[in-house]
Design an enzyme around this catalytic site. Structure first.
Site, PDB file in Angstrom:
ATOM      1  N   GLU A  95       0.837  -1.205   0.000  1.00 27.37           N
ATOM      2  CA  GLU A  95       0.000   0.000   0.000  1.00 27.37           C
ATOM      3  C   GLU A  95       0.870   1.252   0.000  1.00 27.37           C
ATOM      4  OE1 GLU A  95      -3.182  -2.184   2.959  1.00 27.37           O
ATOM      5  OE2 GLU A  95      -2.465  -0.181   3.445  1.00 27.37           O
ATOM      6  N   CYS A 108       3.055   8.399   1.644  1.00 26.50           N
ATOM      7  CA  CYS A 108       3.503   7.404   2.617  1.00 26.50           C
ATOM      8  C   CYS A 108       3.784   6.110   1.869  1.00 26.50           C
ATOM      9  CB  CYS A 108       2.407   7.214   3.669  1.00 26.50           C
ATOM     10  SG  CYS A 108       2.766   5.908   4.835  1.00 26.50           S
ATOM     11  N   CYS A 115       5.334  -7.762   7.399  1.00 25.41           N
ATOM     12  CA  CYS A 115       6.256  -7.167   8.367  1.00 25.41           C
ATOM     13  C   CYS A 115       6.580  -8.192   9.448  1.00 25.41           C
ATOM     14  CB  CYS A 115       5.607  -5.931   8.991  1.00 25.41           C
ATOM     15  SG  CYS A 115       6.711  -5.027  10.085  1.00 25.41           S
ATOM     16  N   CYS A 119       3.468  -5.779  15.417  1.00 22.37           N
ATOM     17  CA  CYS A 119       2.825  -4.844  16.363  1.00 22.37           C
ATOM     18  C   CYS A 119       1.328  -5.170  16.399  1.00 22.37           C
ATOM     19  CB  CYS A 119       3.034  -3.403  15.914  1.00 22.37           C
ATOM     20  SG  CYS A 119       4.764  -2.973  15.686  1.00 22.37           S
ATOM     21  N   CYS A 122      -1.564  -2.961  14.648  1.00 20.92           N
ATOM     22  CA  CYS A 122      -1.386  -2.627  13.230  1.00 20.92           C
ATOM     23  C   CYS A 122      -1.853  -3.788  12.359  1.00 20.92           C
ATOM     24  CB  CYS A 122       0.099  -2.355  12.996  1.00 20.92           C
ATOM     25  SG  CYS A 122       0.601  -2.339  11.291  1.00 20.92           S
ATOM     26  N   GLY A 160       5.727  -2.402   6.645  1.00 17.48           N
ATOM     27  CA  GLY A 160       7.123  -2.806   6.846  1.00 17.48           C
ATOM     28  C   GLY A 160       7.879  -1.911   7.795  1.00 17.48           C
ATOM     29  N   SER A 192      10.285   6.261   9.648  1.00 16.18           N
ATOM     30  CA  SER A 192       9.724   5.901  10.947  1.00 16.18           C
ATOM     31  C   SER A 192      10.135   4.473  11.318  1.00 16.18           C
ATOM     32  CB  SER A 192       8.200   6.000  10.861  1.00 16.18           C
ATOM     33  OG  SER A 192       7.636   5.557  12.058  1.00 16.18           O
ATOM     34  N   SER A 214       8.431   5.210  16.647  1.00 21.65           N
ATOM     35  CA  SER A 214       7.110   4.838  17.159  1.00 21.65           C
ATOM     36  C   SER A 214       7.272   4.449  18.619  1.00 21.65           C
ATOM     37  CB  SER A 214       6.570   3.634  16.379  1.00 21.65           C
ATOM     38  OG  SER A 214       6.496   3.942  15.020  1.00 21.65           O
ATOM     39  N   LEU A 215       6.728   5.263  19.501  1.00 20.83           N
ATOM     40  CA  LEU A 215       6.895   5.004  20.939  1.00 20.83           C
ATOM     41  C   LEU A 215       5.673   4.250  21.481  1.00 20.83           C
ATOM     42  CD1 LEU A 215       9.071   5.595  23.007  1.00 20.83           C
ATOM     43  CD2 LEU A 215       7.938   7.740  23.550  1.00 20.83           C
ATOM     44  N   ASN A 290      -6.566   4.532  14.900  1.00 18.52           N
ATOM     45  CA  ASN A 290      -7.449   4.352  13.750  1.00 18.52           C
ATOM     46  C   ASN A 290      -8.051   2.952  13.838  1.00 18.52           C
ATOM     47  OD1 ASN A 290      -8.477   5.503  11.494  1.00 18.52           O
ATOM     48  ND2 ASN A 290      -6.629   5.292  10.244  1.00 18.52           N
ATOM     49  N   CYS A 333      -2.816   1.017   8.321  1.00 16.87           N
ATOM     50  CA  CYS A 333      -1.739   0.420   7.539  1.00 16.87           C
ATOM     51  C   CYS A 333      -1.946  -1.085   7.377  1.00 16.87           C
ATOM     52  CB  CYS A 333      -0.425   0.714   8.247  1.00 16.87           C
ATOM     53  SG  CYS A 333       0.957  -0.220   7.664  1.00 16.87           S
TER      54      CYS A 333
END
Ligand code: SF4
Length: 361
Positions: A95, A108, A115, A119, A122, A160, A192, A214-215, A290, A333
């Protein structure tokens, strides 16, 4: 030479392209002309490169290819965001998202098919890792997709983990940066990472783009719950690395923090976040989660997000709240790719069923 054995010229840095052209017996300056056609004019057909001699074009055609990625689905959102599903030459899909705002147009891009980071917030994290993207496939998300207006900024925040495909990502950044080609300056490029700490200083030293981390959590327990990478690079190591970064000039780290309802959006979280980052040259980008059909996390209310941000601002942290874009077009994502794959599986199942029915008739 058939197309399987021809070498792909896209993605080669200029010195390597010059070496190929010299090896063909043509002068090195031809490589610059070719490079301009590929990256400035965005041409993928040798025969349309009209200021190259006919003989040179013929030689190029015989020995090399200029592959293109193809848009397989386009999903425009009411807010101007356009989400693309693009097909790579081996049929895999990733994407990319075009996000227009006043004065800029951000693209983006994805860096991997699937990936490894898994996470849990996601949609991509639920897809198995298939392969890394090549540098040209990353850049071609800009080159070969007809975006509604010229792209001014690039963020590597799609599918990714960029630092898990470090070499190809760095090659792609050089191509984005190149003043002879795409001319997107490093201040307009953001990479990122989930926090692969052993690559961070190298990335800063290369000076090809800005760093975002990304925290998404303020304790190891919280962060490990949604980001398995935290077991390998725990919060203390990540923050110590950020604290010791040697920046050139006035650069700073951007921390991305997605607020998830009743998970990491409390006042206590805001205060812990302040403690974590107060002595690091940084800014904090807040995002509200999201929601997507694959994960059971909820989006906090607008009031909750603004209250969280106010606590940061009162403590003099630079903090922005980025409202989600393209929420009406599966903007989480990885969501679009999952939906497209499910659709294909359903179609294949329907076809199979109809074949079985007609066989039984
Ligand atoms: S958030 Fe990024 S690193 Fe984590 S699973 Fe999704 S794509 Fe991978």
């Amino acid at each position: 030479m058939d197309s399987q054995t021809k070498e792909n010229l896209k993605g080669l840095p200029l010195p390597e392209l010059e070496a190929r052209i010299l090896a063909m017996g043509h002068p090195a300056f031809r490589a610059r002309q070719l490079y301009r056609w590929m990256y400035k004019e965005r041409e993928s057909d040798f025969q349309k490169m009209t200021d190259l001699s006919k003989q040179f074009r013929q030689h190029l055609e015989e020995q090399f290819t200029l592959p293109k990625i193809e848009v397989s689905e386009t999903h425009p959102s009411d807010d101007g965001t356009v989400k693309y599903l693009v097909r790579l030459p081996d049929g895999q899909q990733v994407e990319s998202v075009f996000i227009p705002t006043e004065g800029r147009a951000t693209l983006c891009v994805s860096t991997q098919v699937g990936c490894k980071m898994a996470c849990t917030f996601c949609a991509t994290g639920y897809q198995k890792f298939v392969r890394d993207l090549k540098a040209w496939e990353i850049v071609d998300q800009l080159l070969s997709v007809p975006h509604p207006r010229p792209v001014t900024n690039i963020v590597l925040m799609g599918m990714g983990e960029p630092f898990d495909n470090y070499e190809e990502v760095m090659k792609a950044l050089k191509l984005f940066n190149d003043p002879m080609g795409l001319k997107i300056g490093k201040r307009h490029i953001t990479v990122s990472t989930v926090g692969i700490t052993d690559k961070i200083q190298d990335f800063i030293d290369a000076s090809l783009g800005k760093l975002a981390i990304s925290l998404h959590g303020t304790t190891d327990e919280q962060r490990s719950h949604i980001m398995p990478i935290n077991a390998k690079f725990p919060l203390k190591e990540l923050m110590d690395t950020c604290r010791s970064l040697r920046f050139r000039g006035t650069e700073r780290v951007t921390f991305e923090y997605i607020l998830i309802k009743d998970f990491n959006d409390s006042d206590e979280d805001a205060h812990r976040l302040i403690k974590l980052v107060h002595d690091i040259p940084s800014k904090i980008n807040l995002l509200a989660y999201n929601e997507n059909p694959f994960v059971d996390f909820k989006r906090p209310s607008e009031d909750r997000v603004l209250r969280f941000q106010n606590i940061l601002l009162k403590h003099h942290l630079t903090s922005t709240y980025r409202r989600s874009r393209g929420r009406d077009v599966a903007a989480a994502c990885g969501q679009l790719r999952i939906e497209a794959e499910n659709r294909l599986k359903r179609q294949a199942w329907e076809r199979l069923k109809s074949v079985q029915v007609s066989a039984n008739l």
